[in-house]
Design a protein around this motif. Sequence first.
Motif, short mmCIF file in Angstrom:
data_model
loop_
_atom_site.label_atom_id
_atom_site.label_comp_id
_atom_site.label_asym_id
_atom_site.label_seq_id
_atom_site.Cartn_x
_atom_site.Cartn_y
_atom_site.Cartn_z
N VAL A 91 0.86 -1.20 0.00
CA VAL A 91 0.00 0.00 0.00
C VAL A 91 0.90 1.24 0.00
O VAL A 91 0.91 2.03 0.94
CB VAL A 91 -0.95 -0.01 1.22
N ASN A 92 1.68 1.39 -1.07
CA ASN A 92 2.70 2.43 -1.07
C ASN A 92 2.75 3.23 -2.38
O ASN A 92 3.73 3.90 -2.67
CB ASN A 92 4.08 1.81 -0.82
N GLY A 93 1.68 3.17 -3.16
CA GLY A 93 1.66 3.86 -4.44
C GLY A 93 1.46 5.36 -4.32
O GLY A 93 0.94 5.85 -3.32
N VAL A 94 1.87 6.08 -5.36
CA VAL A 94 1.66 7.52 -5.46
C VAL A 94 1.10 7.82 -6.85
O VAL A 94 1.72 7.48 -7.86
CB VAL A 94 2.96 8.31 -5.26
N LYS A 95 -0.08 8.43 -6.88
CA LYS A 95 -0.67 8.85 -8.16
C LYS A 95 -0.92 10.35 -8.11
O LYS A 95 -1.45 10.86 -7.11
CB LYS A 95 -1.99 8.10 -8.40
N GLY A 107 -0.91 4.61 2.33
CA GLY A 107 -0.49 4.82 3.71
C GLY A 107 0.86 4.24 4.05
O GLY A 107 1.44 4.60 5.08
N GLY A 108 1.41 3.37 3.20
CA GLY A 108 2.72 2.80 3.44
C GLY A 108 3.83 3.44 2.65
O GLY A 108 4.97 2.96 2.68
N ALA A 109 3.54 4.52 1.93
CA ALA A 109 4.57 5.21 1.15
C ALA A 109 5.49 6.01 2.06
O ALA A 109 5.16 6.31 3.21
CB ALA A 109 3.91 6.14 0.12
N VAL A 110 6.65 6.36 1.54
CA VAL A 110 7.55 7.28 2.24
C VAL A 110 7.58 8.58 1.45
O VAL A 110 7.19 8.64 0.29
CB VAL A 110 8.96 6.69 2.40
N TRP A 111 8.08 9.63 2.10
CA TRP A 111 8.01 10.96 1.49
C TRP A 111 8.81 11.07 0.21
O TRP A 111 8.48 11.83 -0.70
CB TRP A 111 8.45 12.02 2.50
N GLY A 112 9.90 10.30 0.11
CA GLY A 112 10.68 10.32 -1.11
C GLY A 112 9.87 9.92 -2.32
O GLY A 112 10.06 10.45 -3.43
N ASP A 113 8.92 8.98 -2.12
CA ASP A 113 8.05 8.55 -3.22
C ASP A 113 7.22 9.73 -3.75
O ASP A 113 7.08 9.92 -4.96
CB ASP A 113 7.10 7.44 -2.75
N LEU A 114 6.68 10.51 -2.83
CA LEU A 114 5.86 11.65 -3.23
C LEU A 114 6.71 12.77 -3.82
O LEU A 114 6.36 13.35 -4.86
CB LEU A 114 5.07 12.18 -2.02
N LYS A 116 9.56 12.67 -5.43
CA LYS A 116 10.08 12.36 -6.77
C LYS A 116 8.97 12.30 -7.82
O LYS A 116 9.18 12.67 -8.98
CB LYS A 116 10.83 11.03 -6.72
N THR A 117 7.79 11.84 -7.42
CA THR A 117 6.69 11.71 -8.38
C THR A 117 6.05 13.06 -8.67
O THR A 117 5.78 13.40 -9.83
CB THR A 117 5.63 10.72 -7.85
N ALA A 118 5.82 13.85 -7.64
CA ALA A 118 5.12 15.12 -7.81
C ALA A 118 5.94 16.13 -8.60
O ALA A 118 5.41 16.88 -9.43
CB ALA A 118 4.72 15.70 -6.46
N ILE A 119 7.27 16.16 -8.36
CA ILE A 119 8.07 17.19 -9.01
C ILE A 119 8.14 16.97 -10.52
O ILE A 119 8.39 17.93 -11.27
CB ILE A 119 9.50 17.22 -8.40
N GLU A 120 7.88 15.77 -10.99
CA GLU A 120 7.84 15.52 -12.42
C GLU A 120 6.71 16.31 -13.09
O GLU A 120 6.71 16.53 -14.30
CB GLU A 120 7.67 14.03 -12.71
N HIS A 121 5.75 16.74 -12.29
CA HIS A 121 4.63 17.56 -12.78
C HIS A 121 4.79 19.03 -12.37
O HIS A 121 3.85 19.82 -12.50
CB HIS A 121 3.31 17.01 -12.24
N GLY A 122 5.98 19.36 -11.83
CA GLY A 122 6.19 20.72 -11.36
C GLY A 122 5.42 21.03 -10.09
O GLY A 122 5.08 22.18 -9.83
N LEU A 123 5.18 19.99 -9.27
CA LEU A 123 4.38 20.14 -8.06
C LEU A 123 5.12 19.55 -6.85
O LEU A 123 6.04 18.74 -7.00
CB LEU A 123 3.04 19.41 -8.22
#
Length: 464
Positions: A91-95, A107-114, A116-123
């Motif tokens: 349970v560690n996905g980021v969309k 709920g099992g993700a870590v902040w690095g996941d968010l 790295k994924t968000a900044i690809e969208h400039g967010l």
Amino acid sequence: MLDLSMLSKGFKGDIVTPSDPDYTESIARWASNAVKKAKIVAFVKDAEDVSLALKFARDNKLDIAIKGGGHNSAGASSSEGGIVIDLSRHVNGVKIDAEQKLAYVGGGAVWGDLDKTAIEHGLAGVAGTVNHTGVGGLTLGGGFGWLSGAHGYVVDNVVQVTIVTADGSARTASSTENTDLFWGIRGGGCNFGVVTEFVYKLHPQRRTVYAGVIMFAPSALEKLGPVIEEWWKDPDEKAGMIQIFFRGPDGNLVVIIMLFYNGTETEGKTCFRAFFEIGPVMDATSEMPYEMVNALNNPHVPYGVPTYMKGVRATKPRLEVAQKVFKTLVELTENCPGFSISCAFEYMPLAKVCSVANDATACVRLPYNNVLVTIRWPENTEENLRFARDASRILTDIVLKANVELTDAENTVYGNYDPETAVSNNGGEKSNLMTRENYPRLRALKKKYDPEMLFSKWFAITPA
């Protein structure tokens, strides 16, 4: 002997017991002294799995722990002889919904996941300051980091959660649905259930920022005091700074200033010009990719090391307090080979955080920053833990006694920096200290959603 067939029937995830080859890895934690020997580790795949695990725990009267990032040094994500509901494996996905500027995060993700994924969208979303911590613990305790000056606490940026409560029901909580529960989880810890998904508000974020550390000789401390006091009078919301006193396992003593500015290197060096004018002995700052900022501390806080953390709040920067803390840190560590000890005075602009009413979320708002003592050591012995506990209390007491503007009752602590799990009878008192005027409302919520205190780790709330 537990009959695991009642759990495994319909369970989609992985069930690990002491006889399985991956058991030792399954109970490992960031702080190795927080490891406890669970009877079962249930790597859930979804909310239905969580519900099955909770039912099994209730039926077999098992202690329950919830594990996301596993960073709580007091062992709140571990259970001796009980069941761990572990979200980290599945349970560690980021969309990212770039159009709506929302992140759907397991709920099992870590902040690095968010990051790295968000900044690809400039967010970017408001996160902490170490990227291998779990999103769940930081969020449920309030959460702050380098973007808090501009965007508030992490909980101020949560728009919805999916949570499995003690009765096994999967509920959506938001500003329009289960609003009481939504209020409670934003600062009320893990008292109300297992959050399987967080939905965060994201913000436009430039791809590079100015960050890093500058290092000073201990003799510079007297000059740093007035500079910090002056800088803190009117901090830029794009900035953040942490003053760290550190003695590593090699015995070397240093004064570190960790800098952040959400802009160019030129803008950042202008913001922190006075610090550079003192003459640091090392400058490791630069303009870097945003997603690297929260990875800067990773080499210094690796997994699998015994750790004790204790935090308090400081009403304002005081040179005499910093000097006394530094002197005491030196004295405490004179004969402690292999220990590393740090005391971090955090300075994150708080105007945005404090613009939110105290009763808007369970998380209280105070115009004071945190001071965090972190002690790590090589051998996981009771004697070393006792030293770490005593040393951290000596250092934080220096800060507390200087808060002359506050009564003892007003010297509150920040839930994510609490050193004990508070499962004991005085747990309610500790929760009261953390949540202050919000505590009666939290007690009523606890009675409604978890009257039997199935969730009693971290800072337990006593049902009304």
